[in-house]
Design a protein around this motif. Structure first.
Motif, mmCIF file in Angstrom:
data_model
loop_
_atom_site.group_PDB
_atom_site.id
_atom_site.type_symbol
_atom_site.label_atom_id
_atom_site.label_comp_id
_atom_site.label_asym_id
_atom_site.label_seq_id
_atom_site.Cartn_x
_atom_site.Cartn_y
_atom_site.Cartn_z
ATOM 1 N N ALA A 2 0.564 -1.092 0.522
ATOM 2 C CA ALA A 2 -0.085 -0.127 -0.163
ATOM 3 C C ALA A 2 1.109 1.574 -0.043
ATOM 4 N N ARG A 3 1.824 1.678 0.755
ATOM 5 C CA ARG A 3 2.674 2.235 1.059
ATOM 6 C C ARG A 3 3.917 2.302 -0.572
ATOM 7 N N VAL A 4 4.156 0.886 -0.794
ATOM 8 C CA VAL A 4 4.836 1.567 -2.428
ATOM 9 C C VAL A 4 3.023 2.368 -3.404
ATOM 10 N N CYS A 5 2.358 1.465 -3.264
ATOM 11 C CA CYS A 5 1.244 2.007 -4.440
ATOM 12 C C CYS A 5 1.351 3.955 -4.172
ATOM 13 N N ALA A 6 1.388 4.193 -2.576
ATOM 14 C CA ALA A 6 0.367 5.683 -2.107
ATOM 15 C C ALA A 6 2.006 6.299 -3.295
ATOM 16 N N ALA A 7 3.134 6.059 -2.632
ATOM 17 C CA ALA A 7 3.931 6.833 -3.376
ATOM 18 C C ALA A 7 3.973 6.692 -4.371
ATOM 19 N N TRP A 8 3.635 6.356 -4.857
ATOM 20 C CA TRP A 8 3.888 5.907 -7.255
ATOM 21 C C TRP A 8 2.486 6.663 -7.013
ATOM 22 N N ASP A 9 1.628 7.040 -6.508
ATOM 23 C CA ASP A 9 0.265 7.502 -7.337
ATOM 24 C C ASP A 9 0.549 8.865 -6.816
ATOM 25 N N PHE A 10 1.732 9.424 -6.321
ATOM 26 C CA PHE A 10 1.729 10.807 -5.915
ATOM 27 C C PHE A 10 3.592 11.019 -6.154
ATOM 28 N N ASP A 11 3.448 10.850 -7.365
ATOM 29 C CA ASP A 11 4.692 10.350 -8.548
ATOM 30 C C ASP A 11 6.389 10.125 -8.038
ATOM 31 N N VAL A 12 6.070 9.606 -7.351
ATOM 32 C CA VAL A 12 7.292 8.451 -6.792
ATOM 33 C C VAL A 12 7.671 7.051 -6.573
ATOM 34 N N VAL A 13 8.388 7.156 -8.435
ATOM 35 C CA VAL A 13 8.521 5.865 -9.142
ATOM 36 C C VAL A 13 9.256 4.933 -8.356
ATOM 37 N N PRO A 14 8.923 3.412 -8.412
ATOM 38 C CA PRO A 14 10.122 2.564 -7.676
ATOM 39 C C PRO A 14 10.801 2.220 -7.998
ATOM 40 N N THR A 15 11.442 1.436 -7.439
ATOM 41 C CA THR A 15 13.052 1.145 -8.071
ATOM 42 C C THR A 15 12.724 -0.402 -9.331
ATOM 43 N N PRO A 16 13.856 -0.541 -9.528
ATOM 44 C CA PRO A 16 13.677 -1.511 -10.196
ATOM 45 C C PRO A 16 13.604 -2.930 -9.680
ATOM 46 N N GLU A 17 14.755 -2.979 -8.784
ATOM 47 C CA GLU A 17 14.658 -3.902 -7.115
ATOM 48 C C GLU A 17 13.225 -3.760 -6.683
ATOM 49 N N THR A 18 12.354 -2.859 -6.418
ATOM 50 C CA THR A 18 11.459 -2.783 -6.195
ATOM 51 C C THR A 18 9.963 -2.985 -6.731
ATOM 52 N N PHE A 19 10.575 -3.191 -7.954
ATOM 53 C CA PHE A 19 9.417 -3.924 -9.068
ATOM 54 C C PHE A 19 9.671 -5.470 -9.279
ATOM 55 N N ALA A 20 10.633 -5.990 -9.192
ATOM 56 C CA ALA A 20 11.312 -7.490 -9.004
ATOM 57 C C ALA A 20 10.477 -7.926 -8.301
ATOM 58 N N LEU A 21 10.830 -6.990 -6.959
ATOM 59 C CA LEU A 21 11.050 -8.061 -5.101
ATOM 60 C C LEU A 21 8.915 -7.958 -5.705
ATOM 61 N N LEU A 22 8.373 -6.547 -5.899
ATOM 62 C CA LEU A 22 6.827 -6.926 -6.518
ATOM 63 C C LEU A 22 6.593 -7.858 -7.340
ATOM 64 N N SER A 23 7.036 -8.305 -8.197
ATOM 65 C CA SER A 23 6.471 -8.969 -9.313
ATOM 66 C C SER A 23 5.974 -11.245 -8.415
ATOM 67 N N GLY A 24 6.615 -11.032 -7.198
ATOM 68 C CA GLY A 24 6.274 -12.410 -7.133
ATOM 69 C C GLY A 24 5.722 -12.197 -5.513
ATOM 70 N N TRP A 25 4.664 -11.065 -5.298
ATOM 71 C CA TRP A 25 4.138 -10.685 -4.386
ATOM 72 C C TRP A 25 2.203 -10.887 -5.130
ATOM 73 N N ARG A 26 1.860 -11.445 -5.954
ATOM 74 C CA ARG A 26 0.403 -11.350 -6.810
ATOM 75 C C ARG A 26 -0.357 -12.274 -5.627
ATOM 76 N N ASP A 27 0.371 -12.778 -4.708
ATOM 77 C CA ASP A 27 -1.186 -13.512 -3.294
ATOM 78 C C ASP A 27 -1.420 -12.551 -2.874
ATOM 79 N N VAL A 28 -0.530 -11.347 -2.319
ATOM 80 C CA VAL A 28 -0.267 -10.375 -1.349
ATOM 81 C C VAL A 28 -1.792 -9.164 -2.399
ATOM 82 N N PHE A 29 -1.061 -8.849 -3.395
ATOM 83 C CA PHE A 29 -2.287 -7.699 -4.524
ATOM 84 C C PHE A 29 -3.191 -8.152 -4.166
ATOM 85 N N ASP A 30 -3.702 -9.672 -4.761
ATOM 86 C CA ASP A 30 -5.057 -10.380 -4.808
ATOM 87 C C ASP A 30 -5.382 -10.394 -3.577
ATOM 88 N N ARG A 31 -4.657 -10.396 -2.458
ATOM 89 C CA ARG A 31 -5.591 -10.393 -1.657
ATOM 90 C C ARG A 31 -5.910 -8.892 -0.133
#
Length: 81
Positions: A2-31
């Motif tokens: 939620a914090r990463v999404c909120a930051a990105w919603d206000f133009d703080v773009v996630p790092t490539p490492e954050t994208f790599a980390l969150l790409s394995g979190w589909r269960d969290v995104f779905d829940r």
């Protein structure tokens, strides 16, 4: 997530490492869906996951005007997002 999404919603773009980390979190995104977060929707699109129902998508004034006038032109830049 939620914090990463909120930051990105206000133009703080996630790092490539954050994208790599969150790409394995589909269960969290779905829940814990964030249906009104543009960043949440972008993550799901980038990762190739299905969109969730509900929420709202940001539109420019001209897009709403075109829809009201019956004109639905595809966004020529949508593939670059």
């Amino acid at each position: 997530m939620a914090r990463v999404c909120a930051a990105w919603d206000f133009d703080v773009v996630p790092t490539p490492e954050t994208f790599a980390l969150l790409s394995g979190w589909r269960d969290v995104f779905d829940r814990f869906p964030l249906p009104h977060s543009p960043a949440y929707a972008a993550f799901r699109t980038i990762f190739g996951w299905p969109q969730i129902p509900g929420g709202s998508v940001l539109e420019a004034d001209y897009e709403r005007a075109d829809r009201r006038a019956g004109r639905q032109l595809p966004d020529p830049c949508i593939d670059t997002v």
